[in-house]
Scaffold this active site. Structure first.
Site, PDB file in Angstrom:
ATOM      1  N   CYS A 102      36.814  30.273  40.252  1.00 50.13           N
ATOM      2  CA  CYS A 102      36.493  31.669  39.994  1.00 50.13           C
ATOM      3  C   CYS A 102      35.578  31.696  38.790  1.00 50.13           C
ATOM      4  CB  CYS A 102      37.751  32.488  39.762  1.00 50.13           C
ATOM      5  SG  CYS A 102      38.548  32.084  38.224  1.00 50.13           S
ATOM      6  N   ARG A 139      39.824  26.153  37.900  1.00 45.14           N
ATOM      7  CA  ARG A 139      41.212  26.612  38.083  1.00 45.14           C
ATOM      8  C   ARG A 139      41.938  25.988  39.270  1.00 45.14           C
ATOM      9  NH1 ARG A 139      41.591  32.939  37.251  1.00 45.14           N
ATOM     10  NH2 ARG A 139      43.721  32.465  36.654  1.00 45.14           N
ATOM     11  N   ARG A 179      40.441  45.877  38.618  1.00 46.27           N
ATOM     12  CA  ARG A 179      41.489  44.921  38.992  1.00 46.27           C
ATOM     13  C   ARG A 179      42.636  44.963  37.994  1.00 46.27           C
ATOM     14  NH1 ARG A 179      39.609  39.011  40.335  1.00 46.27           N
ATOM     15  NH2 ARG A 179      41.846  38.987  40.623  1.00 46.27           N
ATOM     16  N   LYS A 222      50.051  44.035  34.769  1.00 49.98           N
ATOM     17  CA  LYS A 222      49.563  43.480  36.040  1.00 49.98           C
ATOM     18  C   LYS A 222      50.128  42.080  36.269  1.00 49.98           C
ATOM     19  CE  LYS A 222      45.397  41.366  36.030  1.00 49.98           C
ATOM     20  NZ  LYS A 222      45.265  39.984  36.526  1.00 49.98           N
ATOM     21  N   ASN A 223      50.044  41.237  35.229  1.00 51.69           N
ATOM     22  CA  ASN A 223      50.418  39.832  35.429  1.00 51.69           C
ATOM     23  C   ASN A 223      51.923  39.616  35.506  1.00 51.69           C
ATOM     24  OD1 ASN A 223      47.782  39.168  35.638  1.00 51.69           O
ATOM     25  ND2 ASN A 223      47.581  38.307  33.573  1.00 51.69           N
ATOM     26  N   ASP A 282      43.427  36.026  27.424  1.00 49.94           N
ATOM     27  CA  ASP A 282      43.077  37.304  28.052  1.00 49.94           C
ATOM     28  C   ASP A 282      42.649  38.371  27.039  1.00 49.94           C
ATOM     29  OD1 ASP A 282      43.587  36.194  30.488  1.00 49.94           O
ATOM     30  OD2 ASP A 282      45.511  37.189  30.803  1.00 49.94           O
TER      31      ASP A 282
HETATM   32  C1  EPZ Z   1      47.561  33.400  34.379  1.00 53.41           C
HETATM   33  O1  EPZ Z   1      46.668  32.688  35.223  1.00 53.41           O
HETATM   34  C2  EPZ Z   1      47.033  34.817  34.310  1.00 53.41           C
HETATM   35  N1  EPZ Z   1      47.027  35.382  35.648  1.00 53.41           N
HETATM   36  C3  EPZ Z   1      45.642  34.823  33.706  1.00 53.41           C
HETATM   37  O2  EPZ Z   1      45.195  36.156  33.579  1.00 53.41           O
HETATM   38  C4  EPZ Z   1      45.710  34.187  32.314  1.00 53.41           C
HETATM   39  O3  EPZ Z   1      44.403  34.105  31.776  1.00 53.41           O
HETATM   40  C5  EPZ Z   1      46.319  32.793  32.403  1.00 53.41           C
HETATM   41  O4  EPZ Z   1      47.607  32.860  33.066  1.00 53.41           O
HETATM   42  C6  EPZ Z   1      46.519  32.135  31.045  1.00 53.41           C
HETATM   43  O5  EPZ Z   1      47.327  32.949  30.243  1.00 53.41           O
HETATM   44  C7  EPZ Z   1      48.146  35.884  36.156  1.00 53.41           C
HETATM   45  O6  EPZ Z   1      49.209  35.891  35.531  1.00 53.41           O
HETATM   46  C8  EPZ Z   1      48.068  36.499  37.506  1.00 53.41           C
HETATM   47  P1  EPZ Z   1      47.402  28.966  34.142  1.00 53.41           P
HETATM   48  P2  EPZ Z   1      47.063  31.255  35.797  1.00 53.41           P
HETATM   49  O7  EPZ Z   1      47.953  28.311  35.338  1.00 53.41           O
HETATM   50  O8  EPZ Z   1      48.511  31.248  36.086  1.00 53.41           O
HETATM   51  C9  EPZ Z   1      44.713  24.986  34.432  1.00 53.41           C
HETATM   52  C10 EPZ Z   1      43.665  37.930  33.771  1.00 53.41           C
HETATM   53  O9  EPZ Z   1      42.548  38.219  33.266  1.00 53.41           O
HETATM   54  N2  EPZ Z   1      45.532  24.636  35.616  1.00 53.41           N
HETATM   55  O10 EPZ Z   1      48.285  29.155  32.970  1.00 53.41           O
HETATM   56  O11 EPZ Z   1      46.117  30.942  36.890  1.00 53.41           O
HETATM   57  C11 EPZ Z   1      43.850  26.210  34.645  1.00 53.41           C
HETATM   58  O12 EPZ Z   1      42.640  25.895  35.294  1.00 53.41           O
HETATM   59  C12 EPZ Z   1      43.980  36.544  34.245  1.00 53.41           C
HETATM   60  O13 EPZ Z   1      44.566  38.773  33.946  1.00 53.41           O
HETATM   61  C13 EPZ Z   1      45.367  23.402  36.224  1.00 53.41           C
HETATM   62  O14 EPZ Z   1      44.525  22.588  35.817  1.00 53.41           O
HETATM   63  O15 EPZ Z   1      46.745  30.368  34.529  1.00 53.41           O
HETATM   64  C14 EPZ Z   1      43.670  26.698  33.237  1.00 53.41           C
HETATM   65  O16 EPZ Z   1      42.648  25.981  32.615  1.00 53.41           O
HETATM   66  C15 EPZ Z   1      42.822  35.626  34.247  1.00 53.41           C
HETATM   67  N3  EPZ Z   1      46.155  23.110  37.293  1.00 53.41           N
HETATM   68  C16 EPZ Z   1      45.004  26.360  32.559  1.00 53.41           C
HETATM   69  O17 EPZ Z   1      45.599  25.367  33.395  1.00 53.41           O
HETATM   70  C17 EPZ Z   1      47.092  23.972  37.778  1.00 53.41           C
HETATM   71  O18 EPZ Z   1      47.771  23.637  38.768  1.00 53.41           O
HETATM   72  C18 EPZ Z   1      46.001  27.508  32.433  1.00 53.41           C
HETATM   73  O19 EPZ Z   1      46.101  28.169  33.684  1.00 53.41           O
HETATM   74  C19 EPZ Z   1      47.258  25.206  37.152  1.00 53.41           C
HETATM   75  C20 EPZ Z   1      46.467  25.525  36.064  1.00 53.41           C
END
Ligand code: EPZ
Length: 428
Positions: A125, A130, A407, A22-23, A315
């Site tokens: 969320c 996030r 999802r 998915k991701n 995840d």
């Molecule tokens: C991706 O989310 C995945 N989603 C998530 O999978 C996964 O948990 C996550 O990466 C971490 O591996 C998709 O690929 C669609 P991040 P993403 O930006 O890109 C903070 C699932 O269950 N952050 O790496 O949103 C954020 O809040 C999902 O399939 C900021 O502060 O994750 C988090 O604490 C859930 N500012 C951390 O960084 C930003 O601008 C990592 O988030 C961006 C992120």
């Protein structure tokens, strides 16, 4: 709302087929905004999130055509052809974006191709606030002017984006993907430092390369992108879902038994397999994927911290917790990626688990046998952890709010049922 009913106690045996990730599929679909030619994706999982993103892309002008459904081999999955001859709207509205954060990824491609993007802020969320500040700072470094108004990000680059050095303060999967796509059509070279190294990013980068992008350093923390004036069409197979693979490895670990995961890739879940090996799981790579086995003994306790790839993935944290809830001893799990990703704990506790959370650390004291109970899914990975717990529990477990599960897990009741689990969907 559908529920899933599981009756615990059956060992898993046989084979389970692994879907496309998915991701990986979500950003790959978004990449179709970067070109007016057709992008054909194969091995796309059939999931609610894919359908949601299809809706978003269609309102930007993308023609999304499913074809070759369940094609020939059975393991080839669904084909999607996406073509955005013209972008008809640069607005991604709140109603669509709030359903799925990944839709924020349209910002970079819209900006790169159209010189503007007006995308709703996704908001928080269930797993934390996030924010998207890293995405925005990165796009600003590429020359975009960004204004936040009425809950929307209005980004403009009327004279196009310019290559730049972007150094992320911490690793973000989404920000790396957004910038990778935007930089591929920018004028000049971009260097993304402290970039995410997740396999889904490598998959996106490889697809962009097929579309004509000049991307280097994939799989490392420094990605270079030499911008090109236009990208073309391509055909690409979505990488195997490592989270689904890891989930089924843990399903076998929690029930005992032996299953071959067809299309599962051990090389994408190295950190997970070493943790599970320490917990008593045996595995070997096969010509078709990955075989996992565990005898009837209780899992051994382990201490784990979630980290960006190649570390142990957030995840799979909830699923590991379900397994360790049945371990012979005390384990510790530290969640380092998200601030609020322990919502499955009270639900696992309803099934008899002994878990204490203190800040980012959960202490899991294994119990001999979990007990079936009615429980509620709170997010995608939390919901599957309740199913795993149900597979091992005594009696019946019903998981409500399974739309979370739909999802991200394709036909999970069929896949687990085919390997001997007693599991069914209750339609309502
Ligand atoms: C991706 O989310 C995945 N989603 C998530 O999978 C996964 O948990 C996550 O990466 C971490 O591996 C998709 O690929 C669609 P991040 P993403 O930006 O890109 C903070 C699932 O269950 N952050 O790496 O949103 C954020 O809040 C999902 O399939 C900021 O502060 O994750 C988090 O604490 C859930 N500012 C951390 O960084 C930003 O601008 C990592 O988030 C961006 C992120």
């Amino acid at each position: 709302m559908d529920r899933i009913r599981v009756r615990g106690g059956n060992r898993l045996t046989g084979t389970i087929e692994i879907s496309g990730a998915k991701n990986a599929a979500l950003p790959l679909m978004v990449a179709s905004l970067l070109t007016d030619e057709a992008l054909e994706l194969t091995h796309v999982p059939r999931l609610a999130d894919i359908a949601s993103l299809t809706g978003i892309l269609r309102q930007h002008g993308t023609d999304v055509v499913p074809n070759g459904e369940n094609a020939d081999t059975g393991n080839d999955g669904r084909h999607l052809t996406l073509q955005t001859k013209e972008i008809t709207s640069t607005v991604a509205p709140y109603d669509l974006v709030r359903k799925m954060r990944a839709s924020f990824l349209v910002t970079g491609p819209l900006l790169a191709r159209m010189g503007e993007a007006n995308v709703s802020l996704p908001g928080g969320c269930a797993i934390g606030s996030r924010p998207v500040d890293l995405h925005l700072k990165g796009l600003e470094a590429l020359g975009a002017e960004i204004r936040l108004e009425g809950g929307y990000v209005h980004a403009a680059a009327p004279r196009g984006l310019k290559g730049a050095r972007v150094s992320f303060p911490f690793v973000s999967v989404g920000a790396t993907e957004n910038l990778l796509m935007a930089a591929s059509l920018a004028d000049g070279t971009s260097v993304l430092e402290n970039a995410a190294r997740e396999p889904e990013i490598t998959d996106l980068g490889e697809c962009l390369q097929k579309m004509g992008a000049k991307v280097g350093g994939l799989g490392t923390s420094t990605i270079t992108v030499e911008g090109v004036p236009r990208l073309g069409g391509a055909r690409h197979q979505v990488v195997a879902d490592r989270i689904e693979t890891g989930t089924f490895v843990m399903a076998v670990a929690i029930t005992g038994g032996e299953v071959e995961l067809i299309g599962g890739r051990a090389d994408l879940i190295g950190a997970v397999l070493s943790v599970l090996k320490a917990s008593g799981v045996e595995y070997e790579e096969t010509a078709r994927g990955l075989r996992v086995a565990r005898n009837g003994a209780r899992p051994l306790p382990v201490d784990v911290e979630t980290e960006p790839y190649p570390g142990f993935p957030t995840d799979l944290q909830a699923q590991l917790m379900a397994l360790l809830a049945t371990a012979d001893g005390t384990s510790h799990i530290k969640e380092s990626i998200f601030e609020n990703r322990f919502m499955h704990v009270p639900e696992l506790s309803r099934m008899g688990a002994n878990i204490h959370v203190d800040g980012q650390v959960a202490t899991v004291r294994g119990v001999g046998r979990l007990k079936g109970a009615p429980v509620m899914a709170t997010d995608l990975r939390a919901s599957v952890s309740l199913i795993l717990a149900g597979l091992a529990a005594e009696g019946e477990t019903t998981v409500s709010r399974v739309y979370h599960l739909d999802r991200g897990f394709e036909r999970i009741e069929e896949k687990l049922g085919g390997a001997g689990a007693e599991i069914e969907r209750l339609k309502e």
